[in-house]
Write an enzyme that holds these catalytic residues in place. Structure first.
Site, mmCIF file in Angstrom:
data_model
loop_
_atom_site.group_PDB
_atom_site.id
_atom_site.type_symbol
_atom_site.label_atom_id
_atom_site.label_comp_id
_atom_site.label_asym_id
_atom_site.label_seq_id
_atom_site.Cartn_x
_atom_site.Cartn_y
_atom_site.Cartn_z
ATOM 1 N N CYS A 86 0.834 -1.213 0.000
ATOM 2 C CA CYS A 86 0.000 0.000 0.000
ATOM 3 C C CYS A 86 0.868 1.263 0.000
ATOM 4 O O CYS A 86 1.409 1.639 1.034
ATOM 5 C CB CYS A 86 -0.891 -0.073 1.247
ATOM 6 S SG CYS A 86 -1.653 1.463 1.738
ATOM 7 N N CYS A 128 0.092 3.928 2.602
ATOM 8 C CA CYS A 128 0.514 3.500 3.942
ATOM 9 C C CYS A 128 1.972 3.878 4.173
ATOM 10 O O CYS A 128 2.330 4.359 5.249
ATOM 11 C CB CYS A 128 0.346 1.991 4.104
ATOM 12 S SG CYS A 128 -1.357 1.411 3.916
#
Length: 104
Positions: A29, A32
Protein backbone atom coordinates in the site's frame (compact mmCIF):
# COMPACT_ATOMS: atom_id res chain seq x y z
CA UNK A 1 5.83 3.19 16.92
CA UNK A 2 5.23 -0.51 17.47
CA UNK A 3 3.69 -3.25 15.39
CA UNK A 4 0.82 -5.21 16.88
CA UNK A 5 -0.56 -8.60 15.85
CA UNK A 6 -3.73 -10.65 16.28
CA UNK A 7 -1.97 -12.31 19.22
CA UNK A 8 -1.19 -9.15 21.21
CA UNK A 9 -3.91 -6.74 20.00
CA UNK A 10 -6.04 -7.22 23.12
CA UNK A 11 -3.11 -6.48 25.43
CA UNK A 12 -1.41 -3.69 23.47
CA UNK A 13 -4.50 -1.86 22.19
CA UNK A 14 -7.65 -2.83 24.07
CA UNK A 15 -5.86 -2.96 27.43
CA UNK A 16 -3.75 0.18 26.96
CA UNK A 17 -3.67 2.82 29.68
CA UNK A 18 -4.22 5.67 27.18
CA UNK A 19 -5.91 6.08 23.78
CA UNK A 20 -4.32 4.11 20.93
CA UNK A 21 -4.15 5.12 17.27
CA UNK A 22 -3.99 1.96 15.16
CA UNK A 23 -2.97 2.12 11.51
CA UNK A 24 -4.24 -0.87 9.58
CA UNK A 25 -1.57 -1.12 6.90
CA UNK A 26 -0.12 -3.38 4.20
CA UNK A 27 3.28 -3.72 2.55
CA UNK A 28 1.72 -3.29 -0.91
CA UNK A 29 0.00 0.00 0.00
CA UNK A 30 1.83 3.16 -1.22
CA UNK A 31 -0.32 5.59 0.86
CA UNK A 32 0.51 3.50 3.94
CA UNK A 33 4.22 4.00 3.28
CA UNK A 34 3.60 7.76 2.86
CA UNK A 35 1.99 7.82 6.31
CA UNK A 36 4.97 6.21 8.10
CA UNK A 37 6.89 9.46 8.80
CA UNK A 38 3.64 11.23 9.77
CA UNK A 39 2.78 8.50 12.28
CA UNK A 40 6.30 8.49 13.71
CA UNK A 41 6.06 12.26 14.26
CA UNK A 42 2.62 11.94 15.89
CA UNK A 43 3.91 9.12 18.12
CA UNK A 44 6.70 11.38 19.38
CA UNK A 45 4.65 14.57 19.73
CA UNK A 46 1.68 12.92 21.44
CA UNK A 47 3.59 10.28 23.45
CA UNK A 48 2.06 11.46 26.74
CA UNK A 49 -1.53 11.24 25.52
CA UNK A 50 -1.52 8.68 22.71
CA UNK A 51 0.02 5.34 21.80
CA UNK A 52 0.57 4.78 18.04
CA UNK A 53 0.78 1.26 16.56
CA UNK A 54 0.56 -0.45 13.19
CA UNK A 55 -1.20 -3.69 12.28
CA UNK A 56 -0.31 -5.49 9.04
CA UNK A 57 -3.65 -6.60 7.58
CA UNK A 58 -2.19 -9.44 5.52
CA UNK A 59 -0.46 -11.02 8.52
CA UNK A 60 -3.34 -10.39 10.95
CA UNK A 61 -6.68 -11.23 9.30
CA UNK A 62 -8.50 -11.90 12.58
CA UNK A 63 -8.28 -8.34 13.91
CA UNK A 64 -8.71 -6.86 10.42
CA UNK A 65 -11.98 -8.75 9.91
CA UNK A 66 -13.20 -8.12 13.46
CA UNK A 67 -13.15 -4.36 12.81
CA UNK A 68 -14.36 -4.71 9.19
CA UNK A 69 -11.32 -2.97 7.73
CA UNK A 70 -11.57 -2.98 3.93
CA UNK A 71 -9.32 -0.12 2.75
CA UNK A 72 -5.72 0.78 3.54
CA UNK A 73 -4.70 2.76 5.35
CA UNK A 74 -7.48 2.76 7.91
CA UNK A 75 -6.85 4.59 11.18
CA UNK A 76 -8.81 3.74 14.30
CA UNK A 77 -8.57 5.35 17.70
CA UNK A 78 -9.34 3.01 20.59
CA UNK A 79 -10.13 4.31 24.05
CA UNK A 80 -10.86 2.05 27.03
CA UNK A 81 -10.97 -0.95 24.71
CA UNK A 82 -13.51 0.54 22.29
CA UNK A 83 -13.05 2.02 18.81
CA UNK A 84 -14.12 5.66 19.12
CA UNK A 85 -12.96 7.08 15.77
CA UNK A 86 -12.27 5.61 12.33
CA UNK A 87 -10.73 7.31 9.29
CA UNK A 88 -9.78 5.92 5.88
CA UNK A 89 -6.99 7.16 3.63
CA UNK A 90 -3.72 9.04 3.91
CA UNK A 91 -3.85 12.57 5.29
CA UNK A 92 -1.45 15.33 6.33
CA UNK A 93 -0.27 15.32 9.94
CA UNK A 94 -2.17 18.51 10.82
CA UNK A 95 -5.46 17.03 9.61
CA UNK A 96 -4.83 13.70 11.37
CA UNK A 97 -4.15 15.51 14.65
CA UNK A 98 -7.30 17.61 14.23
CA UNK A 99 -9.40 14.51 13.59
CA UNK A 100 -8.13 12.61 16.61
CA UNK A 101 -7.95 15.59 18.99
CA UNK A 102 -11.60 15.31 19.99
CA UNK A 103 -11.20 11.72 21.20
CA UNK A 104 -7.96 12.20 23.14
Amino acid sequence: MNDVTDADFATEVLGADRPVLVEFTADWCPPCRQMAPVLRAVAVEEAERLKVVQLNVDANPETTNAYKVLSMPTFMVFRAGEPVRSMVGARPKRRLLEEISEVL
